[in-house]
Write a protein that holds these residues in place. Structure first.
Motif, PDB file in Angstrom:
ATOM      1  N   VAL A 140       0.810  -1.233   0.000  1.00 52.03           N
ATOM      2  CA  VAL A 140       0.000   0.000   0.000  1.00 52.03           C
ATOM      3  C   VAL A 140       0.837   1.273   0.000  1.00 52.03           C
ATOM      4  O   VAL A 140       0.288   2.372  -0.118  1.00 52.03           O
TER       5      VAL A 140
ATOM      6  N   SER B 268       0.189   3.867  -2.665  1.00 52.86           N
ATOM      7  CA  SER B 268      -1.159   4.433  -2.694  1.00 52.86           C
ATOM      8  C   SER B 268      -1.189   5.718  -1.883  1.00 52.86           C
ATOM      9  O   SER B 268      -0.630   5.785  -0.779  1.00 52.86           O
ATOM     10  N   THR B 269      -1.839   6.749  -2.392  1.00 48.12           N
ATOM     11  CA  THR B 269      -1.879   8.037  -1.704  1.00 48.12           C
ATOM     12  C   THR B 269      -2.426   7.900  -0.286  1.00 48.12           C
ATOM     13  O   THR B 269      -1.920   8.517   0.646  1.00 48.12           O
TER      14      THR B 269
ATOM     15  N   GLN C 191      -4.426   2.808   1.084  1.00 52.15           N
ATOM     16  CA  GLN C 191      -5.549   1.880   0.953  1.00 52.15           C
ATOM     17  C   GLN C 191      -5.362   1.058  -0.318  1.00 52.15           C
ATOM     18  O   GLN C 191      -5.053   1.618  -1.381  1.00 52.15           O
TER      19      GLN C 191
ATOM     20  N   ASP D 253      -7.380   2.217  -3.391  1.00 54.48           N
ATOM     21  CA  ASP D 253      -7.222   3.607  -3.823  1.00 54.48           C
ATOM     22  C   ASP D 253      -6.417   3.622  -5.120  1.00 54.48           C
ATOM     23  O   ASP D 253      -5.253   3.215  -5.150  1.00 54.48           O
ATOM     24  N   LYS D 254      -7.027   4.113  -6.198  1.00 55.10           N
ATOM     25  CA  LYS D 254      -6.333   4.163  -7.486  1.00 55.10           C
ATOM     26  C   LYS D 254      -5.351   5.326  -7.575  1.00 55.10           C
ATOM     27  O   LYS D 254      -4.538   5.391  -8.501  1.00 55.10           O
TER      28      LYS D 254
ATOM     29  N   ARG E 288      -2.162   7.297  -7.052  1.00 51.22           N
ATOM     30  CA  ARG E 288      -0.767   6.962  -6.782  1.00 51.22           C
ATOM     31  C   ARG E 288      -0.063   8.188  -6.217  1.00 51.22           C
ATOM     32  O   ARG E 288      -0.180   9.286  -6.758  1.00 51.22           O
ATOM     33  N   TRP E 289       0.671   8.003  -5.144  1.00 50.01           N
ATOM     34  CA  TRP E 289       1.360   9.119  -4.527  1.00 50.01           C
ATOM     35  C   TRP E 289       2.528   9.578  -5.394  1.00 50.01           C
ATOM     36  O   TRP E 289       3.253   8.762  -5.984  1.00 50.01           O
TER      37      TRP E 289
END
Length: 369
Positions: free
Chosen positions: A224, A227-228, A231, A234-235, A237-238
């Motif tokens: 994870v 993931s921004t 989660q 959650d699509k 991407r950070w």
């Protein structure tokens, strides 16, 4: 005629004096800055309404104002539940602020005396509690604080790193909901950063591990991290180019060693899986921050033979990562002293985090240049 001219001159003089007095007594204009003008640290995003969503533990931003009062408009994207902010004014910690779902919350912060003041607003809770949205801030002569060209540490970890279950000063242990005792501001990472005079970001999730979690097989931190919101579904991407930490601290393993809730079947700890997944995660972090010094922290919660096993695993991770990438900075390792935690559900309390930070300070002083 002379009498009329004299009266006219006195009238003009009187109007001039009145005008001058009115100008001298006028107050500075109250101004509003939009959330888009703020310069935050941590995982955040601007939503479709132009609000700044604070996502990760201790995600924070700062501003200055003049006078004695400022107003912050906040809300929860969710219509249910509640969440917490906390603040620091002029270098002194204030308190936690409850934000409710389903309605806008206007937070009024008051200074003890007039003058120029500096405020930092922090998210007290972790990403999995949901974001807190900041719409705008209103005050006199308000200015967002600019990001400084100072070193920055990223703290990756679990509930200990979050400051979870640390603060029972308002809601007693065993009551309320899980994040009612969160206090990210007083967690060991932000304490270390403040002591060193540098900035920080937090990437931490309660119950998470390297190859398995507290009471489940996943999703783990390696699954994870990109993931921004940390989660798995959650699509978003950070964007890792937002920050360039000089040091990345990784404190994982407590949950991998956990026996879970004692009800769900739990296999014995798998050293090989732990080391393999940890190596892959460190290499992932190196790919995001090629110039960073990566530090591995053990766990103050693990004792007995498990403590030695964790230390052996971290030594194996260091040896193999350093050998695989000799051009990168060698991994640093800190082994915590064992701790009998005094917070809720066996977690470190606010006071315990002060002890952890004091222990870590010499270690990070060497790593920060």
């Amino acid at each position: 005629m002379m009498r009329s001219l004299l009266l006219y001159s006195l009238l003009l003089f009187s109007l001039c004096i009145s005008g001058c007095v009115a100008v001298n007594r006028s107050n500075p204009a109250t101004e509003t800055i939009a959330a888009s003008a703020l310069q935050p640290y941590g995982r955040t995003l601007l939503n479709s309404a132009g609000q700044l969503e604070l996502i990760s533990s201790a995600a924070h931003f700062g501003f200055s104002f003049e006078g004695t009062e400022c107003r912050i408009d906040a809300r929860l994207p969710s219509s249910q539940g509640h969440n917490y902010l906390q603040f620091e004014m002029d270098g002194s910690y204030g308190h936690r602020i409850k934000v409710f779902g389903g309605k806008d919350t206007t937070i009024i912060l008051r200074a003890a005396k007039t003058g120029k003041h500096t405020v930092w607003i922090y998210k007290a809770t972790e990403a999995h509690t949901g974001p807190i949205a900041i719409a705008k801030i209103t005050a006199t002569n308000i200015q967002p604080l600019q990001k400084k060209a100072a070193p920055l540490i990223e703290f990756i970890g679990n509930s200990i790193t979050c400051g979870a279950a640390a603060d029972a000063s308002e809601v007693a242990c065993g009551t309320g909901v899980y994040h009612d005792q969160h206090n990210a501001y007083y967690a060991y990472g932000p304490r270390v950063a403040r002591a060193l005079g540098i900035q920080f970001i937090m990437s931490s999730v309660s119950g998470i591990g390297i190859y398995r979690n507290w009471n489940s097989d996943g999703p783990t931190m390696p699954q994870v991290y990109e993931s921004t919101s940390f989660q798995p579904d959650d699509k978003g991407r950070w964007d890792f180019t937002k920050y360039a930490p000089q040091v990345v601290s990784i404190a994982l393993g407590t949950n991998d060693f956990s026996n879970g809730d004692g009800v769900k079947k739990r296999l014995p700890f798998d050293s090989a899986a732990f080391v393999r997944n940890y190596i892959q995660f460190v290499q992932l972090v190196q790919s995001k921050y090629p110039a960073a010094q990566i530090a591995l922290l053990s766990s103050p919660m693990i004792k007995g033979s498990a403590r030695q096993t964790l230390h052996n695993c971290l030594a194996a991770v260091k040896q193999q990562v350093d050998a695989a990438n000799p051009q990168a900075k060698k991994l640093a390792v800190h082994l915590f002293k064992p701790m009998n935690a005094r917070g809720c559900t066996g977690h470190p309390s606010v006071e315990d985090h002060a002890i952890l930070a004091e222990e870590l300070l010499p270690f990070f002083k060497i790593l920060i240049k």
